[in-house]
Design a protein around this motif. Structure first.
Motif, PDB file in Angstrom:
ATOM      1  N   ALA A   1      -1.775  -1.122   3.283  1.00 25.31           N
ATOM      2  CA  ALA A   1      -0.989  -0.609   2.148  1.00 25.31           C
ATOM      3  C   ALA A   1       0.487  -0.532   2.531  1.00 25.31           C
ATOM      4  O   ALA A   1       1.368  -0.880   1.749  1.00 25.31           O
ATOM      5  N   ARG A   2       0.755  -0.099   3.751  1.00 25.02           N
ATOM      6  CA  ARG A   2       2.132  -0.010   4.242  1.00 25.02           C
ATOM      7  C   ARG A   2       2.801  -1.382   4.288  1.00 25.02           C
ATOM      8  O   ARG A   2       4.017  -1.491   4.202  1.00 25.02           O
ATOM      9  N   HIS A   3       1.988  -2.419   4.414  1.00 24.96           N
ATOM     10  CA  HIS A   3       2.513  -3.787   4.459  1.00 24.96           C
ATOM     11  C   HIS A   3       2.544  -4.436   3.080  1.00 24.96           C
ATOM     12  O   HIS A   3       2.870  -5.619   2.964  1.00 24.96           O
ATOM     13  N   GLY A   4       2.177  -3.683   2.061  1.00 25.20           N
ATOM     14  CA  GLY A   4       2.225  -4.237   0.713  1.00 25.20           C
ATOM     15  C   GLY A   4       0.988  -5.023   0.325  1.00 25.20           C
ATOM     16  O   GLY A   4       0.944  -5.608  -0.753  1.00 25.20           O
ATOM     17  N   ILE A   5      -0.017  -5.073   1.196  1.00 23.77           N
ATOM     18  CA  ILE A   5      -1.307  -5.674   0.843  1.00 23.77           C
ATOM     19  C   ILE A   5      -1.956  -4.761  -0.200  1.00 23.77           C
ATOM     20  O   ILE A   5      -1.995  -3.543  -0.003  1.00 23.77           O
ATOM     21  N   PRO A   6      -2.478  -5.310  -1.304  1.00 20.36           N
ATOM     22  CA  PRO A   6      -3.025  -4.429  -2.351  1.00 20.36           C
ATOM     23  C   PRO A   6      -4.416  -3.903  -2.003  1.00 20.36           C
ATOM     24  O   PRO A   6      -5.374  -4.093  -2.747  1.00 20.36           O
TER      25      PRO A   6
END
Lengths: 314, 314
Positions: B72-77
């Motif tokens: 999530a922190r990496h923008g992966i949904p």
């Protein structure tokens, strides 16, 4: 126009390859930036804001970006900085420290009703609770130390009455001991235009670049002086009650905070009066500022000093 | 119905007070849980999924929840686990380890076109890149060690041909050295029903409870055997090409991976054939399983073993 450092499509496309947020669809500069360069960025994954930091130090940026990531991890609707493949929140683009954060949706409500003030109070309470487990430290950059350093710079621009008001309030604030007030991470600038609503609920809280460690009650006083005032600057009792009650339900205010409330309202007024005079009279290279009129916060400060009512509302 | 541990409105309201995600509006049990108890939860802040873990160990849960938070922190949904005020992702509710995560939106696409396979390949590539900076370790819980431990438990339920196929494939897999294949964190179960699409783009990836450290290419083979096959179980060249090309653009496959592709397709088929036979024949207390038919993955394994075409597609 406040895009201080421009970025080309090729540069951004390449830069985004270090992130897991898809490929670039479009981007555009945001004109309203004051200290930083901001772009709206849309990728195949979603909507983001890219910021190239023109002034803040790496130490300050580490605090701010980690704080925003901490809030996002707690479900606070703050912009979430995206980590790159190396797990870093802060990158570099065109020679400037840069970060990309999620873009929030919603609208600021500039004529808040009591229910909006309650939502703001609850949000601030949630942020203060979530902030308790954030362990980096940064002194409030616009706290008492900054007031004392800034007042002498303003003297040449002030008339006698203004000088006396500044000196008198600084002396009063310095005479009060705040050691026993709960401290923590505060937003320190949670004005109406830094909160976005969706269908009556808060969908976004942003502009964390004045956050720092300070007295928690100060944060609430900053809010009250913006969210809960009438046109003349007087506190609106119903809205202030709504703000405080909603906050209190989440983090019950202690006796020392009840007693310190009038002091904090004055401190919050002083802080913004000083900073608005500073922005007006002491322009800095590389900043484009459309200064707010300082007068409103002078008026609010005077009103809070004159307040002889009960120290606590409700 | 698979709510193994029930939660009352009062219990959930109280439990949510340790989180910064507003107050409870409504919640309902999710019937489809197999090993865990799941509820959809709506608060004043948004939509979440509450899970009470019935089986996983605290060590496994620490890995899974931190991995989801990392993505999530990496923008992966991925579903983002919400930290409580103490910054913990794992809480406890009614005596069970429990976590609340953001609820994703979108729909699984069960008849994917090449473009959907490309999106899945790109997402897997992004996950593998983002996973490089995740430093916790957990062996793939359904990896080769599990195959070898499980095969003997299945023997009593298999006919001679099935036994020979299992033994032969286990021996073949064991005879191949995989030391030189890139390793990392893999999802290990990225079937079509674990990916949600919104308007053609992936809006969600979930079900991380089989993730672990293993050969990255295995993850891609698991995908290919589900996303890129026809009704008979044969690889569809166009879709497989789309999956692999999109992945390769993000994390270029090395020569050893090109050579190992047929082996990996067989390994991925074996893993699901074994686990589906295990779910069918070896029911466990406290689990409600509607077992998938194992036959499909036996067929896929046989097809992959019989493949005499070029080792690499495209």
């Amino acid at each position: 126009m406040a895009v201080f450092t421009s970025v080309s499509e090729d540069e951004l496309t390449r830069w985004l390859q270090a992130y897991a947020i898809g490929t670039l669809i479009e981007f555009e500069g945001i004109a309203s930036g004051i200290e930083n360069t901001n772009y709206f960025v849309t990728t195949t994954r979603g909507r983001y804001v890219l910021t190239l930091f023109e002034k803040l130090t790496r130490q300050e940026l580490a605090f701010y970006l980690n704080l925003m990531a901490h809030y996002a991890r707690h479900g606070i609707p703050a912009p979430a900085p995206i980590a790159d493949h190396g797990n870093r929140l802060l990158g570099e683009l065109n020679g400037k420290p840069a970060a990309i954060v999620t873009r929030l949706s919603g609208k600021s409500i500039m004529q808040p009703a009591a229910a909006h003030c309650a939502a703001a109070g609850a949000m601030l309470g949630q942020m203060h609770l979530a902030g308790q487990s954030f362990h980096m430290q940064l002194e409030n950059p616009r706290g008492p130390r900054w007031w004392r350093a800034t007042a002498p710079l303003l003297r040449p621009f002030l008339d006698q009455a203004q000088r006396e008001l500044v000196e008198s309030e600084l002396a009063f604030q310095a005479s009060r001991r705040l050691d026993r007030l709960p401290r923590g991470v505060i937003h320190a600038d949670l004005f109406r235009d830094n909160v976005l609503f969706n269908a009556g609920e808060i969908g976004g809280v942003f502009d964390f670049y004045f956050a720092g460690n300070d007295v928690l009650l100060f944060d609430l006083a900053v809010c009250a002086n913006d969210w809960c005032v009438d046109d003349a600057g007087e506190i609106d009792a119903e809205r202030a009650q709504a703000l405080l009650a909603a906050y209190h339900r989440l983090r019950p205010l202690v006796a020392e905070e009840h007693a310190a409330w009038p002091l904090m309202l004055r401190a919050a007024a002083l802080r913004f009066w000083l900073s608005r005079m500073y922005d007006l009279h002491v322009p800095r290279a590389g900043e484009i500022i459309h200064p707010h009129d300082p007068h409103r916060f002078r008026r609010i400060l005077e009103l809070r000093r004159a307040n002889t009512g009960p120290p606590w509302i409700g």
